[in-house]
Motif scaffolding. Structure first.
Motif, short mmCIF file in Angstrom:
data_model
loop_
_atom_site.label_atom_id
_atom_site.label_comp_id
_atom_site.label_asym_id
_atom_site.label_seq_id
_atom_site.Cartn_x
_atom_site.Cartn_y
_atom_site.Cartn_z
N ILE A 88 -10.15 60.51 82.28
CA ILE A 88 -9.29 60.06 83.09
C ILE A 88 -8.40 59.16 82.26
O ILE A 88 -9.16 58.14 81.44
N LEU A 89 -7.16 58.96 82.38
CA LEU A 89 -6.53 57.98 81.55
C LEU A 89 -5.74 56.93 82.77
O LEU A 89 -4.85 57.66 83.60
N THR A 90 -6.35 55.77 82.88
CA THR A 90 -5.59 54.79 83.68
C THR A 90 -4.50 54.21 82.90
O THR A 90 -4.35 53.93 81.87
N LEU A 91 -3.33 54.30 83.93
CA LEU A 91 -2.07 53.91 83.38
C LEU A 91 -1.18 52.98 84.25
O LEU A 91 -1.38 53.44 85.31
N LEU A 106 -6.65 61.16 72.11
CA LEU A 106 -8.06 62.13 71.96
C LEU A 106 -8.46 62.12 70.51
O LEU A 106 -9.84 62.13 70.42
N ASP A 107 -7.60 62.12 69.76
CA ASP A 107 -8.02 61.75 68.04
C ASP A 107 -9.03 60.48 67.99
O ASP A 107 -10.00 60.74 67.22
N ALA A 108 -8.67 59.57 68.79
CA ALA A 108 -9.65 58.34 68.38
C ALA A 108 -11.05 58.59 69.31
O ALA A 108 -12.08 58.45 68.66
N TYR A 109 -10.85 59.23 70.25
CA TYR A 109 -12.11 59.63 71.16
C TYR A 109 -13.00 60.38 70.14
O TYR A 109 -14.14 60.39 69.90
N ASP A 110 -12.37 61.62 69.66
CA ASP A 110 -13.13 62.29 68.75
C ASP A 110 -13.78 61.69 67.46
O ASP A 110 -14.89 61.98 67.25
N GLN A 111 -13.11 60.63 67.13
CA GLN A 111 -13.60 59.87 65.81
C GLN A 111 -14.68 58.96 66.26
O GLN A 111 -15.83 58.85 65.52
N TYR A 112 -14.63 58.26 67.41
CA TYR A 112 -15.43 56.99 67.94
C TYR A 112 -16.53 57.35 68.83
O TYR A 112 -17.33 56.58 69.21
N GLN A 113 -16.50 58.45 69.50
CA GLN A 113 -17.19 58.77 70.80
C GLN A 113 -18.77 58.67 70.29
O GLN A 113 -19.20 58.70 69.12
N PRO A 114 -19.56 58.32 71.43
CA PRO A 114 -19.16 58.14 72.83
C PRO A 114 -18.53 56.64 72.80
O PRO A 114 -19.01 55.81 72.46
N CYS A 115 -17.51 56.69 73.80
CA CYS A 115 -16.40 55.57 73.80
C CYS A 115 -15.43 55.62 74.68
O CYS A 115 -15.26 56.84 75.38
N LEU A 116 -14.86 54.45 75.00
CA LEU A 116 -13.61 54.58 75.83
C LEU A 116 -12.47 53.97 74.89
O LEU A 116 -12.77 53.16 73.93
N VAL A 117 -11.32 54.62 75.06
CA VAL A 117 -10.39 54.28 74.04
C VAL A 117 -9.07 53.65 74.95
O VAL A 117 -8.40 54.12 75.69
N GLY A 172 -6.93 48.15 82.57
CA GLY A 172 -6.65 49.44 83.04
C GLY A 172 -5.33 50.04 82.64
O GLY A 172 -4.81 51.19 82.75
N ARG A 173 -4.44 49.47 81.77
CA ARG A 173 -3.19 49.67 80.99
C ARG A 173 -3.10 50.39 79.96
O ARG A 173 -3.13 49.98 78.77
N GLY A 174 -3.61 51.88 80.04
CA GLY A 174 -3.64 52.83 78.95
C GLY A 174 -5.12 52.82 78.55
O GLY A 174 -5.37 52.54 77.26
N THR A 175 -6.03 53.14 79.23
CA THR A 175 -7.45 53.41 78.77
C THR A 175 -7.73 54.82 79.24
O THR A 175 -7.77 55.29 80.16
N LEU A 176 -8.49 55.76 78.01
CA LEU A 176 -8.91 56.97 78.26
C LEU A 176 -10.40 56.94 78.38
O LEU A 176 -11.29 56.34 77.56
N ILE A 177 -10.98 57.34 79.66
CA ILE A 177 -12.36 57.42 80.08
C ILE A 177 -12.73 58.88 80.24
O ILE A 177 -12.18 59.42 80.96
N PRO A 178 -13.90 59.12 79.32
CA PRO A 178 -14.39 60.45 79.87
C PRO A 178 -15.32 60.51 81.26
O PRO A 178 -15.70 59.38 81.59
N MET A 179 -14.84 61.54 81.87
CA MET A 179 -15.33 61.74 83.08
C MET A 179 -16.95 61.36 83.63
O MET A 179 -17.20 61.00 84.36
N GLN A 180 -17.44 61.56 82.17
CA GLN A 180 -19.00 61.57 82.36
C GLN A 180 -19.44 60.01 82.70
O GLN A 180 -20.28 59.76 83.12
N VAL A 181 -18.41 59.19 82.11
CA VAL A 181 -18.81 57.90 82.49
C VAL A 181 -18.82 57.32 83.86
O VAL A 181 -19.72 56.59 84.35
N PHE A 182 -17.84 57.80 84.72
CA PHE A 182 -17.90 57.65 85.98
C PHE A 182 -18.93 58.27 86.69
O PHE A 182 -19.66 57.73 87.36
N ASN A 183 -19.47 59.36 86.29
CA ASN A 183 -20.64 60.01 86.77
C ASN A 183 -21.89 59.24 86.57
O ASN A 183 -22.89 59.02 87.33
N ARG A 184 -22.00 58.42 85.41
CA ARG A 184 -22.99 57.58 85.07
C ARG A 184 -23.21 56.28 85.82
O ARG A 184 -24.16 55.89 86.03
#
Length: 294
Positions: A88-91, A106-117, A172-184
């Motif tokens: 999910i990307l909130t914007l 996505l590049d940042a997520y791949d580098q720093y996961q598990p994370c929110l970007v 919430g102004r531009g945050t990339l959140i893996p869907m698994q975070v909401f499930n957790r």
């Protein structure tokens, strides 16, 4: 798949330019979900006519930011393709982004996961002016600061020093959140944070659950500063300041800040008192500065 969730209300032109930026992205595996919370300015018609590929969900004007965002997230969850990694990307609609924006996230997520970007925010009218680059705070006495200070509110200085900043919270102004975070940890808390601080509170929960909060220097959000709602830093009157303690549209709403203090601080009511004291002191100091002769 990135599901971009954008809550909107009566800002047709901002919504139009935001959608134009997103449809020009170099990364193409995404969908846009706009939650129109009771607009009366023709926003829904504009979207249907100009951006028919956008998923348009409608509210009655009582969703506000938090529940409108949750509506978009629920839609994405219900239509999730479990054969791929989903985000999910909130914007917000009062922003614009570069064509490579999604790819940088996505590049940042791949580098720093598990994370929110999270995104760097700059002034749309002055793109080198750094508006947001992360925050730091502690949960005892409500002290903290904006990390943009470390770079003199200068975007060029930030990218000279680093490619990312680790933050204690994300907006919430531009945050990339893996869907698994909401499930957790669940969705945004629309019961206790109707409009403001739901994003901050969610990111604090995510951090407690072990996710890093990364602000990626290459992921720029150009912010229309004048359109971002009540600005606590602007020249407001004493009445406006006091009214902000009860307004849903205000980041200084007492109920919201009390709910956060009770849920997340180490000192509960004492933290709340420190927090409100800090807000009041900031208002007084700004007034004193304005009274000083040049």
């Amino acid at each position: 798949m990135i599901s971009i969730v954008i809550p909107v209300h009566n800002r047709k032109e901002y919504t139009r330019q935001c959608l134009a930026c997103l449809t020009a992205q170099t990364y193409r595996n995404f969908q846009i979900i706009v939650v129109d919370d009771g607009s009366t300015d023709g926003t829904d018609t504009m979207i249907q006519e100009e951006y028919p590929e956008v998923v348009l969900l409608k509210g009655d004007g009582n969703l506000w930011w938090t529940e409108a965002t949750n509506c978009g997230i629920r839609y994405a969850q219900q239509h999730e393709d479990h054969q791929q990694v989903n985000f999910i990307l909130t914007l917000n609609d009062d922003t614009r982004v570069n064509p490579n924006y999604l790819q940088t996230m996505l590049d940042a997520y791949d580098q720093y996961q598990p994370c929110l970007v999270g995104s760097i925010s700059v002034d749309s009218d002055n793109p080198n002016k750094l508006e947001y680059a992360g925050t730091t705070f502690e949960l005892y006495t409500a002290s903290g600061r904006h990390l943009a200070e470390d770079y003199k509110y200068d975007y060029r200085e930030l990218i000279r020093q680093t490619d990312h900043v680790e933050s204690h919270s994300l907006p919430g102004r531009g945050t990339l959140i893996p869907m698994q975070v909401f499930n957790r940890i669940g969705l945004f808390d629309s019961k206790n944070y109707i409009h403001y601080m739901a994003d901050i509170e969610f990111s604090v929960r995510a951090r407690k659950a072990g996710y890093r909060l990364i602000v990626n220097a290459a992921s720029l959000v150009y912010e229309y500063v004048a359109a971002t709602g009540i600005q606590v830093e602007k020249k407001i009157t004493l009445k406006q300041f006091i009214d902000g303690f009860t307004s849903i549209k205000s980041p200084t709403n007492l109920t919201v800040r009390y709910n956060f203090a009770i849920a997340h601080s180490k000192t509960k009511v004492l933290y709340f008192c420190f927090d409100i004291g800090r807000i009041c002191a900031g208002f007084v100091l700004r007034k004193v500065r304005l009274m000083k002769p040049l």
